[in-house]
Design a protein around this motif. Structure first.
Motif, PDB file in Angstrom:
ATOM      1  N   LEU A 135     107.129  12.431 -68.481  1.00 51.39           N
ATOM      2  CA  LEU A 135     106.308  13.481 -67.880  1.00 51.39           C
ATOM      3  C   LEU A 135     106.825  14.867 -68.245  1.00 51.39           C
ATOM      4  O   LEU A 135     106.039  15.777 -68.548  1.00 51.39           O
ATOM      5  CB  LEU A 135     106.277  13.315 -66.357  1.00 51.39           C
ATOM      6  CG  LEU A 135     105.465  12.136 -65.816  1.00 51.39           C
ATOM      7  CD1 LEU A 135     105.665  11.990 -64.315  1.00 51.39           C
ATOM      8  CD2 LEU A 135     103.981  12.307 -66.135  1.00 51.39           C
ATOM      9  N   SER A 136     108.136  15.040 -68.207  1.00 50.24           N
ATOM     10  CA  SER A 136     108.714  16.341 -68.516  1.00 50.24           C
ATOM     11  C   SER A 136     108.426  16.754 -69.951  1.00 50.24           C
ATOM     12  O   SER A 136     108.014  17.890 -70.219  1.00 50.24           O
ATOM     13  CB  SER A 136     110.221  16.329 -68.254  1.00 50.24           C
ATOM     14  OG  SER A 136     110.490  16.107 -66.889  1.00 50.24           O
ATOM     15  N   LEU A 142     102.389  20.614 -73.223  1.00 50.17           N
ATOM     16  CA  LEU A 142     101.203  21.321 -72.732  1.00 50.17           C
ATOM     17  C   LEU A 142     101.515  22.785 -72.424  1.00 50.17           C
ATOM     18  O   LEU A 142     100.731  23.681 -72.742  1.00 50.17           O
ATOM     19  CB  LEU A 142     100.669  20.627 -71.471  1.00 50.17           C
ATOM     20  CG  LEU A 142     100.140  19.204 -71.632  1.00 50.17           C
ATOM     21  CD1 LEU A 142      99.743  18.625 -70.278  1.00 50.17           C
ATOM     22  CD2 LEU A 142      98.949  19.186 -72.576  1.00 50.17           C
ATOM     23  N   VAL A 143     102.667  23.013 -71.799  1.00 48.29           N
ATOM     24  CA  VAL A 143     103.051  24.382 -71.450  1.00 48.29           C
ATOM     25  C   VAL A 143     103.175  25.247 -72.704  1.00 48.29           C
ATOM     26  O   VAL A 143     102.728  26.403 -72.739  1.00 48.29           O
ATOM     27  CB  VAL A 143     104.385  24.379 -70.674  1.00 48.29           C
ATOM     28  CG1 VAL A 143     104.956  25.787 -70.592  1.00 48.29           C
ATOM     29  CG2 VAL A 143     104.175  23.821 -69.274  1.00 48.29           C
ATOM     30  N   ALA A 144     103.768  24.687 -73.742  1.00 52.70           N
ATOM     31  CA  ALA A 144     103.973  25.437 -74.987  1.00 52.70           C
ATOM     32  C   ALA A 144     102.712  25.510 -75.835  1.00 52.70           C
ATOM     33  O   ALA A 144     102.645  26.312 -76.772  1.00 52.70           O
ATOM     34  CB  ALA A 144     105.110  24.816 -75.793  1.00 52.70           C
ATOM     35  N   GLU A 145     101.711  24.664 -75.521  1.00 50.29           N
ATOM     36  CA  GLU A 145     100.472  24.609 -76.298  1.00 50.29           C
ATOM     37  C   GLU A 145     100.800  24.497 -77.789  1.00 50.29           C
ATOM     38  O   GLU A 145     100.357  25.298 -78.619  1.00 50.29           O
ATOM     39  CB  GLU A 145      99.603  25.840 -76.021  1.00 50.29           C
ATOM     40  CG  GLU A 145      99.127  25.941 -74.578  1.00 50.29           C
ATOM     41  CD  GLU A 145      98.260  27.169 -74.306  1.00 50.29           C
ATOM     42  OE1 GLU A 145      98.523  28.226 -74.923  1.00 50.29           O
ATOM     43  OE2 GLU A 145      97.329  27.068 -73.490  1.00 50.29           O
ATOM     44  N   GLY A 290     102.655  22.620 -66.330  1.00 49.82           N
ATOM     45  CA  GLY A 290     103.651  22.921 -65.299  1.00 49.82           C
ATOM     46  C   GLY A 290     103.632  21.897 -64.185  1.00 49.82           C
ATOM     47  O   GLY A 290     104.684  21.470 -63.701  1.00 49.82           O
ATOM     48  N   VAL A 291     102.434  21.482 -63.779  1.00 48.62           N
ATOM     49  CA  VAL A 291     102.313  20.463 -62.727  1.00 48.62           C
ATOM     50  C   VAL A 291     102.935  19.144 -63.194  1.00 48.62           C
ATOM     51  O   VAL A 291     103.654  18.473 -62.441  1.00 48.62           O
ATOM     52  CB  VAL A 291     100.836  20.256 -62.343  1.00 48.62           C
ATOM     53  CG1 VAL A 291     100.687  19.058 -61.404  1.00 48.62           C
ATOM     54  CG2 VAL A 291     100.273  21.508 -61.689  1.00 48.62           C
ATOM     55  N   VAL A 292     102.672  18.777 -64.449  1.00 47.87           N
ATOM     56  CA  VAL A 292     103.228  17.535 -64.994  1.00 47.87           C
ATOM     57  C   VAL A 292     104.746  17.601 -65.047  1.00 47.87           C
ATOM     58  O   VAL A 292     105.445  16.645 -64.677  1.00 47.87           O
ATOM     59  CB  VAL A 292     102.640  17.262 -66.401  1.00 47.87           C
ATOM     60  CG1 VAL A 292     103.340  16.065 -67.057  1.00 47.87           C
ATOM     61  CG2 VAL A 292     101.140  16.992 -66.313  1.00 47.87           C
ATOM     62  N   VAL A 293     105.287  18.736 -65.512  1.00 43.20           N
ATOM     63  CA  VAL A 293     106.745  18.898 -65.585  1.00 43.20           C
ATOM     64  C   VAL A 293     107.370  18.813 -64.199  1.00 43.20           C
ATOM     65  O   VAL A 293     108.388  18.137 -63.995  1.00 43.20           O
ATOM     66  CB  VAL A 293     107.117  20.239 -66.254  1.00 43.20           C
ATOM     67  CG1 VAL A 293     108.625  20.482 -66.154  1.00 43.20           C
ATOM     68  CG2 VAL A 293     106.711  20.233 -67.715  1.00 43.20           C
TER      69      VAL A 293
END
Length: 321
Positions: A135-136, A142-145, A290-293
């Motif tokens: 997940l992290s 995703l955060v870094a796109e 962020g939610v996933v991390v």
């Protein structure tokens, strides 16, 4: 007479500390944008916090400040890596990307801790560790796109935040060892002292133009301005000392794991504050990431099967903002 625990109070203290640290991220960003280098800002924060904590303990409990020469090497590494470098790298990160995103990267420290205790200490870990890791990593993608030409975030900022996570993990692991024989309050105090000494050498105070502290800084709140020294005072008192004492108070009522889970609210608070104050808008993918991390961090926090001693980090139970 044993002290009565009040969990609701512990949760309130932890949330308050997380919220104060979140606001401090934006205040620190303003100070950095005003032109004060990350090295000098870190030095001022560490030195100010060290002086304050030493002064308080010297008055209320001077015996707790006693150390032996055998403890000096440990405290030096603990303070330099866990405090001085963690804070410096955090400032480098928030100087180059949104505060909330920097915290998401830095708060992956529990994942590194769980991997370390499994690979190096050979501790038993729960199978949820692998889900936490997946997940992290997925969330950070995703955060870094990363599909946008190799990533939409500043590479130096991302690298600094990830190294800060490793430094923070080191702080936690050394803190577990240090609190076996040391008073946690004094341990944190001396870690700030070590950090202050380090920055006195790495970024000597006499090379810093203190005159800039008198300059007015726009607060991005209409036409409101304040002298830079006011922001620095905020960073020292409300960015370090006050939330630290809230953290201690919380851990009198909550176990460290519970406090750590609640403290994962800090990136959420920080993103909201930065959005409202600095108009740092995150994309939908970054919010989802962020939610996933954070979900992975929550799982990593509970992955260790061996009970963890009480650790009183410079932040509530997670990141160094």
């Amino acid at each position: 007479m044993p002290r009565t625990a009040h969990p609701a109070l512990g949760y309130a203290f932890t949330l308050a500390a997380a919220a104060i640290f979140a606001v401090n991220g934006t205040v620190s960003t303003l100070a950095l944008q005003a032109g004060i280098p990350a090295t000098n800002l870190t030095a001022l924060r560490c030195t100010g916090a060290a002086i304050t904590l030493v002064a308080v303990l010297a008055v209320v409990a001077p015996a707790r400040l006693r150390i032996t020469w055998r403890e000096v090497p440990f405290l030096a590494v603990f303070g330099v890596v866990g405090v001085a470098l963690t804070q410096f790298l955090y400032y480098v990160a928030i100087g180059r990307m949104p505060v909330g995103i920097a915290l998401v990267f830095e708060m992956t420290a529990p994942v590194f801790i769980a991997l370390y205790v499994w690979l190096v200490r050979r501790e038993k870990v729960r199978s949820r560790l692998w889900l936490a890791l997946l997940l992290s990593l997925s969330g950070l993608v995703l955060v870094a796109e990363v599909w946008q030409g190799g990533g939409s975030l500043n590479p130096v900022g991302v690298g600094a935040a990830l190294i800060a996570a490793l430094c923070l993990a080191t702080y936690y692991l050394m803190g577990e060892r240090g609190t076996v024989t040391r008073d946690p309050v004094a341990l944190t105090c001396w870690s700030f002292v070590a950090a202050a000494v380090f920055w006195a050498i790495a970024a000597p105070w006499w090379s810093f133009d203190a005159g800039v502290l008198a300059e007015d800084v726009p607060l991005s709140l209409g036409s409101l301005e304040l002298p830079l020294w006011v922001l620095v005072a905020w960073i020292v008192v409300l960015g370090a000392v006050v939330p630290f004492w809230l953290s201690i108070a919380a851990l009198r009522h909550l176990p460290p794991t519970a406090a750590g889970l609640v403290a994962t609210a800090e990136p959420v608070f920080a993103s909201i504050v930065a959005w409202l104050w600095l108009e740092q808008v995150l994309s939908g993918w970054q919010v989802a990431g962020g939610v996933v991390v954070l979900t992975g961090i929550v799982l990593a926090q509970t992955a260790r099967a061996t009970p963890v001693p009480t650790v009183l980090p410079e932040t509530p139970a997670a990141l160094a903002s």
